[in-house]
Design an enzyme around this catalytic site. Structure first.
Site, short mmCIF file in Angstrom:
data_model
loop_
_atom_site.label_atom_id
_atom_site.label_comp_id
_atom_site.label_asym_id
_atom_site.label_seq_id
_atom_site.Cartn_x
_atom_site.Cartn_y
_atom_site.Cartn_z
N CYS A 179 16.47 57.40 13.92
CA CYS A 179 17.64 57.81 13.16
C CYS A 179 17.45 59.19 12.53
O CYS A 179 16.41 59.47 11.94
CB CYS A 179 17.92 56.77 12.06
SG CYS A 179 19.38 57.16 11.07
N CYS A 217 18.42 58.20 3.93
CA CYS A 217 19.00 56.86 3.82
C CYS A 217 17.87 55.87 3.65
O CYS A 217 16.90 55.90 4.38
CB CYS A 217 19.80 56.55 5.10
SG CYS A 217 20.38 54.84 5.19
N CYS A 260 24.57 55.41 12.78
CA CYS A 260 23.65 54.34 12.36
C CYS A 260 23.32 53.52 13.60
O CYS A 260 24.21 53.20 14.39
CB CYS A 260 24.29 53.46 11.28
SG CYS A 260 23.26 52.04 10.82
N ASP A 291 18.20 26.15 1.87
CA ASP A 291 18.21 27.58 2.21
C ASP A 291 18.80 28.34 1.03
O ASP A 291 19.93 28.84 1.08
CB ASP A 291 19.05 27.78 3.48
CG ASP A 291 18.98 29.22 4.00
OD1 ASP A 291 18.25 30.04 3.40
OD2 ASP A 291 19.66 29.53 4.99
N CYS A 346 14.55 33.52 2.33
CA CYS A 346 14.54 34.96 2.60
C CYS A 346 13.62 35.68 1.62
O CYS A 346 13.57 36.91 1.61
CB CYS A 346 15.96 35.53 2.50
SG CYS A 346 16.74 35.29 0.89
#
Length: 469
Positions: free
Chosen positions: A76, A82, A178, A400, A427
């Site tokens: 990128c 970014c 992107c 979850d 996560c």
């Protein structure tokens, strides 16, 4: 009289030693730990300190003295400015090694419970254009890079369409391309930007909280269906119709073209009506023949292919025979609940967001699944001992939770319910490890499987199987 800010030091010829939390790299200078973004282990760099605390410092690479042989070429052009893909400069195999170690560290240092060998992380086959959802912001004051500011040039055209700079609500980096979603997303964003500029539309002023073009969300399903949702900061029917018609004509492949008028002081639109301008009000994802309707407000795992692999691990760990009562906690739109329903006697899903529960029920109906039921409410308020007494003691619980993990009251209800097996999808391995320590009183960990959902970032999903002692 204002005090002059103390000049922070420049550290020269420092070797980067390792990767650390939040995707940063780490160096050690004397007794001080220094966190540096966009560095690779083995780099020799000059580090300009940006912030100094008692036990650590944060800085950036001022000069690359000698790059690490480990480095890969970032794809990128926005890398380093970014903050979205901080690990693009690291080979993918090394990224996986770091994520595996992140899980090992969390479960050994925080959980401190007996664990089996951790299975090798399930890497992604597609490490580019893997996201099914992207969100862009329009701004009338684009972020200027250090190089642009140092150039002395004037930049009168500051209209931008891109991403927020990390830690700055009012700074948006204008994005050319992107690589996280199909290139269609870039073409659509740039078309809307140029159309807005050529027609004199105002781009949103994030400080004054005003302007016409505000945000764009693009969803591209594994089925090929495409959703585009424009958010406008002004309720101007003529301009809205003009732009939406132009988008429809230029991009006929969009199957769900939507818009929302948002004049609030934040970008959330969960409480606002969404208008279907053309096509359907939803797109459909597909997984093992099951169809999942995804609306503009729906949650769906952002990496469709890896989501399937994640859910397969969860289903395998549940060891269902067709005769079990399963509780799916934090069910979202019921994706896991519906995914395992064919292998269970009955599945009960619980979720805080009422709109998500409506989606979960709809997804069951669309697929002809009749052995599920769903309840909306705060987990600690819904999942009580009385609820379990009324609906039956689960044989298996699949959980979850969000990044913060489970509320202590929820852990206690699980312990009281005593399901034979628990499958914990997380996560955030750190909060998962904390919860495993609480569950250790009655449960032992029998299997652990990390899954990479987000290449080029430090994020990692982890699935843990637990058996009642």
């Amino acid at each position: 009289m204002s005090r002059k800010r103390k000049e922070l030091p420049l550290l020269e010829n420092v070797e980067i030693k390792d990767v650390a939390a939040e995707g940063n790299a780490i160096a050690r200078v004397d007794d001080m730990v220094v966190f540096v973004p966009f560095a690779a282990p083995g780099d020799i760099v000059d580090i300009k300190i940006d912030r100094k605390k008692r036990n650590y410092a944060e800085g950036h690479i001022e000069r690359m003295v000698a790059p690490s042989t480990l480095r890969a070429e970032p794809r990128c052009s926005h890398f380093g400015v970014c903050g979205g893909c901080r690990w693009q400069h690291l080979p993918y195999e090394f990224q996986l090694k770091c994520k595996q170690q992140q899980v090992v560290d969390a479960l050994t240092r925080i959980a401190k419970v007996e664990i089996p060998a951790i299975s090798p992380i399930v890497g992604a086959e597609n490490i580019w254009e893997y996201r099914n959802k992207m969100e862009y912001t329009f701004s009338n004051k684009s972020w200027l890079t250090f190089e642009q500011m140092r150039s002395g040039e004037e930049f009168p055209d500051r209209d931008a369409a891109g991403f927020h700079i990390s830690g700055a609500f009012d700074k948006v980096l204008d994005i050319d391309r992107c690589h996280l979603q199909d290139d269609f997303s870039n073409r659509l964003r740039k078309y809307i930007k140029e159309y807005g500029k050529s027609h004199g539309y105002t781009f949103y002023d994030l400080r004054a909280q005003q302007g016409f073009l505000r945000t764009l969300m693009v969803r591209i399903a594994s089925t090929g269906e495409i959703m585009a949702l424009m958010a406008f900061g002004e309720d101007d029917a003529e301009k809205i119709g003009e732009l939406m018609n132009a988008v429809r004509n230029e991009f006929p492949q969009i199957t769900s073209l939507l818009y929302v008028v948002n004049t609030k002081l934040n970008d959330t639109f969960g409480d606002l009506p969404v208008v279907t301008f053309a096509g359907k009000p939803y797109i459909e994802e597909e997984m093992e023949g099951l169809k999942f309707r995804v609306g503009p407000k729906s949650f769906y795992q952002t990496n469709s292919r890896q989501a399937h692999r994640l859910y397969c691990v969860a289903r395998d760990y549940a060891r269902l025979t067709g005769d079990e009562l399963v509780y799916d906690l934090y069910t979202g739109t019921g994706t896991i609940a519906n995914f395992v329903a064919r292998s269970a006697r009955h599945v009960i899903g619980i979720e805080y967001v009422e709109d998500a529960i409506a989606d979960a029920k709809l997804n069951s109906a669309v697929n002809g699944i009749e052995n599920t039921e769903f309840y909306a409410g705060d987990m600690k308020d819904v999942l009580t001992d009385d609820f379990i007494a009324a609906h039956g003691r689960p044989d298996v619980m699949i959980v979850d939770p969000p990044r913060a993990g489970m509320h202590g009251d929820v852990v206690n209800v699980i312990l009281n319910a005593e399901p034979e097996r628990i499958v914990y999808v997380s996560c955030n391995p750190a909060t998962q490890a904390r919860d495993l320590a609480l569950l250790d009183a009655k449960y032992r960990v029998t299997a652990i499987q990390p899954v990479d959902m987000f290449p080029h970032t430090h994020h990692v999903e982890n699935v843990v199987a637990l058996e009642r002692r």
